[in-house]
Design a protein around this motif. Sequence first.
Motif, mmCIF file in Angstrom:
data_model
loop_
_atom_site.group_PDB
_atom_site.id
_atom_site.type_symbol
_atom_site.label_atom_id
_atom_site.label_comp_id
_atom_site.label_asym_id
_atom_site.label_seq_id
_atom_site.Cartn_x
_atom_site.Cartn_y
_atom_site.Cartn_z
ATOM 1 N N MET A 161 0.832 -1.208 0.000
ATOM 2 C CA MET A 161 0.000 0.000 0.000
ATOM 3 C C MET A 161 0.869 1.262 0.000
ATOM 4 S SD MET A 161 -3.043 1.103 -0.119
ATOM 5 C CE MET A 161 -3.908 2.632 0.138
ATOM 6 N N LYS A 162 1.970 1.220 0.804
ATOM 7 C CA LYS A 162 2.845 2.384 0.866
ATOM 8 C C LYS A 162 3.432 2.700 -0.508
ATOM 9 C CE LYS A 162 4.393 2.174 5.688
ATOM 10 N NZ LYS A 162 5.567 2.030 6.581
ATOM 11 N N ARG A 163 3.763 1.636 -1.250
ATOM 12 C CA ARG A 163 4.356 1.829 -2.575
ATOM 13 C C ARG A 163 3.427 2.650 -3.461
ATOM 14 N NH1 ARG A 163 7.516 0.096 -6.685
ATOM 15 N NH2 ARG A 163 6.487 -0.424 -8.661
ATOM 16 N N TYR A 164 2.128 2.353 -3.407
ATOM 17 C CA TYR A 164 1.186 3.096 -4.250
ATOM 18 C C TYR A 164 1.019 4.537 -3.777
ATOM 19 C CZ TYR A 164 0.061 -1.306 -6.491
ATOM 20 O OH TYR A 164 0.151 -2.471 -7.192
ATOM 21 N N LEU A 165 1.130 4.760 -2.466
ATOM 22 C CA LEU A 165 1.104 6.145 -1.958
ATOM 23 C C LEU A 165 2.247 6.949 -2.572
ATOM 24 C CD1 LEU A 165 0.374 5.756 1.875
ATOM 25 C CD2 LEU A 165 -1.185 6.588 0.111
ATOM 26 N N TYR A 166 3.458 6.352 -2.567
ATOM 27 C CA TYR A 166 4.625 7.030 -3.135
ATOM 28 C C TYR A 166 4.447 7.276 -4.626
ATOM 29 C CZ TYR A 166 7.208 6.073 1.183
ATOM 30 O OH TYR A 166 7.629 6.057 2.485
ATOM 31 N N LEU A 167 3.978 6.259 -5.349
ATOM 32 C CA LEU A 167 3.844 6.396 -6.795
ATOM 33 C C LEU A 167 2.817 7.452 -7.183
ATOM 34 C CD1 LEU A 167 4.031 2.635 -7.909
ATOM 35 C CD2 LEU A 167 5.746 4.436 -8.287
ATOM 36 N N TRP A 168 1.671 7.423 -6.540
ATOM 37 C CA TRP A 168 0.633 8.427 -6.841
ATOM 38 C C TRP A 168 1.125 9.830 -6.515
ATOM 39 C CZ3 TRP A 168 -3.741 8.438 -9.519
ATOM 40 C CH2 TRP A 168 -4.341 7.225 -9.837
ATOM 41 N N HIS A 169 1.742 9.990 -5.352
ATOM 42 C CA HIS A 169 2.229 11.322 -4.970
ATOM 43 C C HIS A 169 3.320 11.793 -5.928
ATOM 44 C CE1 HIS A 169 3.342 14.736 -2.540
ATOM 45 N NE2 HIS A 169 4.591 14.304 -2.447
ATOM 46 N N VAL B 235 -9.949 24.004 -14.316
ATOM 47 C CA VAL B 235 -9.509 24.526 -13.023
ATOM 48 C C VAL B 235 -10.001 23.625 -11.890
ATOM 49 C CG1 VAL B 235 -9.648 26.484 -11.439
ATOM 50 C CG2 VAL B 235 -9.427 26.899 -13.885
ATOM 51 N N ILE B 236 -11.244 23.181 -11.972
ATOM 52 C CA ILE B 236 -11.814 22.334 -10.916
ATOM 53 C C ILE B 236 -11.033 21.035 -10.785
ATOM 54 C CG2 ILE B 236 -13.815 20.895 -10.336
ATOM 55 C CD1 ILE B 236 -15.592 23.181 -11.385
ATOM 56 N N TYR B 237 -10.800 20.343 -11.895
ATOM 57 C CA TYR B 237 -10.169 19.024 -11.801
ATOM 58 C C TYR B 237 -8.669 19.122 -11.554
ATOM 59 C CZ TYR B 237 -14.604 16.937 -12.966
ATOM 60 O OH TYR B 237 -15.920 16.544 -12.911
ATOM 61 N N LEU B 238 -8.023 20.194 -12.002
ATOM 62 C CA LEU B 238 -6.629 20.415 -11.618
ATOM 63 C C LEU B 238 -6.521 20.641 -10.113
ATOM 64 C CD1 LEU B 238 -5.188 22.705 -14.444
ATOM 65 C CD2 LEU B 238 -4.327 20.457 -13.769
ATOM 66 N N THR C 18 -5.128 18.723 -4.750
ATOM 67 C CA THR C 18 -5.501 18.459 -3.358
ATOM 68 C C THR C 18 -5.166 17.023 -2.987
ATOM 69 O OG1 THR C 18 -7.309 20.074 -3.516
ATOM 70 C CG2 THR C 18 -7.401 18.497 -1.706
ATOM 71 N N LEU C 19 -5.516 16.082 -3.866
ATOM 72 C CA LEU C 19 -5.193 14.674 -3.610
ATOM 73 C C LEU C 19 -3.692 14.484 -3.479
ATOM 74 C CD1 LEU C 19 -5.915 11.649 -3.462
ATOM 75 C CD2 LEU C 19 -5.880 11.612 -5.969
ATOM 76 N N MET C 20 -2.918 15.088 -4.369
ATOM 77 C CA MET C 20 -1.470 14.990 -4.318
ATOM 78 C C MET C 20 -0.931 15.496 -2.990
ATOM 79 S SD MET C 20 1.318 17.215 -6.392
ATOM 80 C CE MET C 20 0.784 18.612 -5.400
ATOM 81 N N ALA C 21 -1.439 16.643 -2.520
ATOM 82 C CA ALA C 21 -0.948 17.235 -1.270
ATOM 83 C C ALA C 21 -1.319 16.379 -0.062
ATOM 84 C CB ALA C 21 -1.515 18.642 -1.125
ATOM 85 N N TRP D 1 -5.401 25.590 1.420
ATOM 86 C CA TRP D 1 -5.423 26.627 0.391
ATOM 87 C C TRP D 1 -5.849 26.064 -0.956
ATOM 88 C CZ3 TRP D 1 -0.767 29.757 2.494
ATOM 89 C CH2 TRP D 1 -1.220 30.990 2.970
ATOM 90 N N ILE D 2 -5.306 24.897 -1.298
ATOM 91 C CA ILE D 2 -5.677 24.310 -2.594
ATOM 92 C C ILE D 2 -7.139 23.876 -2.577
ATOM 93 C CG2 ILE D 2 -5.164 22.476 -4.249
ATOM 94 C CD1 ILE D 2 -2.292 22.477 -2.959
ATOM 95 N N PHE D 3 -7.552 23.234 -1.489
ATOM 96 C CA PHE D 3 -8.941 22.780 -1.392
ATOM 97 C C PHE D 3 -9.901 23.959 -1.410
ATOM 98 C CE2 PHE D 3 -12.613 21.895 1.373
ATOM 99 C CZ PHE D 3 -13.205 20.880 0.640
ATOM 100 N N SER D 4 -9.580 25.036 -0.682
ATOM 101 C CA SER D 4 -10.472 26.201 -0.663
ATOM 102 C C SER D 4 -10.475 26.904 -2.011
ATOM 103 C CB SER D 4 -10.061 27.167 0.452
ATOM 104 O OG SER D 4 -8.709 27.587 0.302
ATOM 105 N N GLY D 5 -9.354 26.849 -2.746
ATOM 106 C CA GLY D 5 -9.350 27.372 -4.107
ATOM 107 C C GLY D 5 -10.300 26.587 -4.991
ATOM 108 N N LEU D 6 -10.336 25.266 -4.786
ATOM 109 C CA LEU D 6 -11.317 24.434 -5.490
ATOM 110 C C LEU D 6 -12.736 24.873 -5.140
ATOM 111 C CD1 LEU D 6 -12.303 21.855 -7.006
ATOM 112 C CD2 LEU D 6 -11.854 20.587 -4.886
ATOM 113 N N MET D 7 -12.979 25.149 -3.862
ATOM 114 C CA MET D 7 -14.317 25.570 -3.431
ATOM 115 C C MET D 7 -14.713 26.917 -4.033
ATOM 116 S SD MET D 7 -15.574 23.157 -1.564
ATOM 117 C CE MET D 7 -14.768 22.077 -2.751
#
Length: 486
Positions: free
Chosen positions: A1-9, A209-212, A217-220, A266-272
């Motif tokens: 599971m950790k490996r996929y966390l690293y790869l996605w990030h 803009v929304i999906y970026l 946010t997911l990356m962070a 900040w990123i999440f609120s920018g999405l909002m």
Amino acid sequence: MKRYLYLWHRWLGIGLCLFMALWFFSGMVMLYVGYPKLTPREHLAHLPTLALQDCCVDLETALTAADAQRTPSGIRLSTVAGVPRYLFSYPGRNNVAVEARTGQRVGPIDRDQALAGARQYDPLAMPSYQGVVEEDLWSHSRALDADRPLQRVRLADVDGTLLYISGHTGEVVRDASALERGWNLAGAWLHWLYPLRGIGLDGLWSNLVIYLSLATTLMAVLGAIIGVLRWRIRKPYRSGSRSPYRGFARWHHIGGLLFGVLAITWIFSGLMSMNPWRIFSAGAPLDMAAYQGGPLTAAAFPVSPAQARSRFAEQGFVARELEWRLIGGAGYLVAYDGAGRTRLLSMADGQVLERLPAQVLEQAAQAVLPRARMHSERLDVYDFHYYARAEQSMLGHLEKRLPALRVRFDDPQQTWLHLDLYTGEVLGVVDQSRRASRWLFALLHSWDWLPLLERRPLWDAWMIVFSLGGMVLSVSGVVLGWRRLR
């Protein structure tokens, strides 16, 4: 599971850390230079005193000339290109102007009229005509839609001002100085990803803009999880450090631990801020026409503009613009001077008022939700939901004077209305979804929190220090991503 966390990030970061860096940098610029706009105070400051000699045709004649079939949502009398004009706005349609002295509807604005409007704005600066634009770099705002196409004029003044003039009324609707334009290339233009507009992606811009923002946010969040997992609290690594990384990777790791949570907010609120999937528009729209108590017709306003101007002058108030307003079925003429101050002339008794009685606004507000119980309170100080912002901020041009009136309803949406005692205007509608937006966007993104806003050096330091922390986090991520790609 950790490996996929690293790869996605890692792979999300390679594509998105550059956007993070741009957002943090441009956000710092936007703290002090906002997207160009003509604020109400600027508009009034550039108007001459209303000259109503041999003026004006009555309101009924002007309404018929503007559009005999439709009732306007707003009526003003102002000076445009050196002459008095009635200005009418209609929901979902173009604005209309009628010459106040002749009663003739103004046709499409041409070059000469645009230059005349620019000379009124600044009589000392030589204007040069720049042509017609539908939308360009400094006129993306949807608030200008009723005035498009726009006539563009450049002034030979010290500020290098660029004016945008309504193609339907001849009124100056936006100004942009050279300083604003220059800083906005590094500010709002980057922050809102405006380079994606005007290249065939306008219809996709909002979703991009929304999906970026969502992906960033997911990356962070993944980065924050990894950062905590890799930090040794009890037993350090062989190097003696509690972080296993060196160089830019170490900066990225420690920067993420220090500033990661704020970066996520900040990123999440920018999405909002984009109101994704219209989550803050869940409530049914209110019938604000009920607040007026009827359509804007000439019958509610028996006093002529010249008579009204004289009544205001008798009270020592020099009007630059008049606005017709209906509140609970009662007519009022609102006068504005060059500093943005106001007076009201009641059509019922001819009195000149500085403020409206609270009972008048309460009765008009009750008609909006007649079956809901209502409670009102006078606001003498700003609070979490009613406060003023600096002019350069996104909504800083909106006048938020004190005292004001807040009306609360016990309807399912727990609706509040903020009402201006000086003009009777509805300053804002606040329901459950908008209160959620207040927390998730305005508070988390701009830190619109009175203990900070009222202590500006503290607010500035807070925003700049944490923005620089976000820059360290994102720029180090850009370097690491580039190295990984190589």
